[in-house]
Design an enzyme around this catalytic site. Structure first.
Site, PDB file in Angstrom:
ATOM      1  CG  ASP A   1      -0.339  -0.173   2.518  1.00  0.00           C
ATOM      2  OD1 ASP A   1       0.898  -0.254   2.581  1.00  0.00           O
ATOM      3  OD2 ASP A   1      -1.063  -0.224   3.526  1.00  0.00           O
TER       4      ASP A   1
ATOM      5  CD  GLU B   1       2.046  -2.336   8.044  1.00  0.00           C
ATOM      6  OE1 GLU B   1       1.310  -1.596   8.735  1.00  0.00           O
ATOM      7  OE2 GLU B   1       2.920  -1.887   7.281  1.00  0.00           O
TER       8      GLU B   1
ATOM      9  CD  GLU C   1       9.441  -1.701   7.493  1.00  0.00           C
ATOM     10  OE1 GLU C   1       9.704  -0.562   7.079  1.00  0.00           O
ATOM     11  OE2 GLU C   1       8.390  -2.313   7.212  1.00  0.00           O
TER      12      GLU C   1
END
Length: 268
Positions: A48, A118, A185
């Site tokens: 996104d 996420e 991440e």
């Protein structure tokens, strides 16, 4: 013609068992997806981040499921062998029912091979509900939009023992809930290694060190096409922005001076 076998969830697990590294890059349209596929990339992620990188918005929070479906279809047309994974955008999976509905839309309308989301340990029901509906899930922990929204800034996770434990718990719950792989991440290198060695599913690093099962980057970043952000983990492999501007400038100058087109570029 691309004769590479189709990358599957099972194939990624095999690569982990054989200690073969996995590659992940992002794409939002047909040409980029085709280039990544020709280069042999394992996973093409329709992120996104298309909101910022593809549409020039100041944020990615406003990206809709409709937009993700549109871009995923284009990527799927270009990536014939890579595993095409599309992102459930911010706010599209607040509860299990909503998550399954939107994930199903992205699989049917976008023709994705899997969805990416996420989350944290609190996302267990959402992940398991999507997986139980027959849709593979690529989880994502560490620096996420949810954390950015809550804090109002990008802050590195796992700065102390307590937050490191939280990251490990998030990773374990994602795996236990059925995620086939996990993006981690901006975690410390040592934590990326611990998570990778502790879990059977593939762990893909974005700025979390060399010990993970694979590495991922945003394609536009590593090709020099988007220079607004330069995180420490980014390596720029080419400056295509400069090359493109130079080529377009030459075209404009040749048109203005009458150098283009010549007889060679015209019909008799």
């Amino acid at each position: 013609m691309n004769t590479r076998p189709k990358v599957t969830v099972a194939a990624l697990r095999t690569k982990k068992r054989r200690n073969q590294k996995i590659t992940l890059l992002t794409a939002y349209d047909f040409p980029m997806a085709s280039f990544l596929d020709q280069a042999g990339i394992d996973i093409v992620l329709v992120s996104d981040a298309v909101g910022t990188i593809g549409n020039g918005r100041p944020e990615a929070f406003s990206v809709t499921v409709d937009e993700m479906a549109y871009h995923t279809r284009a990527v799927k047309n270009g990536a014939k062998s890579a595993l095409v994974v599309t992102t459930l955008p911010y706010g599209s999976y607040n509860c299990a029912g909503e998550a399954v509905g939107n994930a199903t839309r992205l699989m049917k309308e976008g023709r994705a091979d899997a969805v990416h989301l996420e989350g944290t340990a609190r996302s267990a029901e959402i992940v398991s509900s999507i997986v139980e509906s027959g849709i593979p899930v690529l989880g994502h922990i560490g620096v996420t939009k949810q954390r950015i929204a809550l804090s109002g800034t990008i802050s590195l996770p796992a700065k102390d023992a307590e937050s490191s434990k939280e990251m490990i718990t998030d990773a374990m719950v994602m795996a236990q809930s059925g995620a086939f792989a996990l993006i981690v991440e901006c975690l410390p290198v040592s934590l990326g290694e611990i998570i990778t060695r502790s879990l059977e599913i593939p762990i893909i690093s974005i700025g979390s060190g060399v010990h993970c099962d694979g590495q991922g980057l945003v394609a536009h970043d590593m090709l020099g096409l988007f220079k607004e952000m330069s995180p420490r983990f980014l390596k720029v492999y080419a400056d295509l922005q400069q090359a493109t501007v130079s080529a377009v400038t030459q075209f404009r100058e040749e048109v203005e001076s009458g150098q283009f087109p010549t007889d060679q570029h015209s019909y008799g």
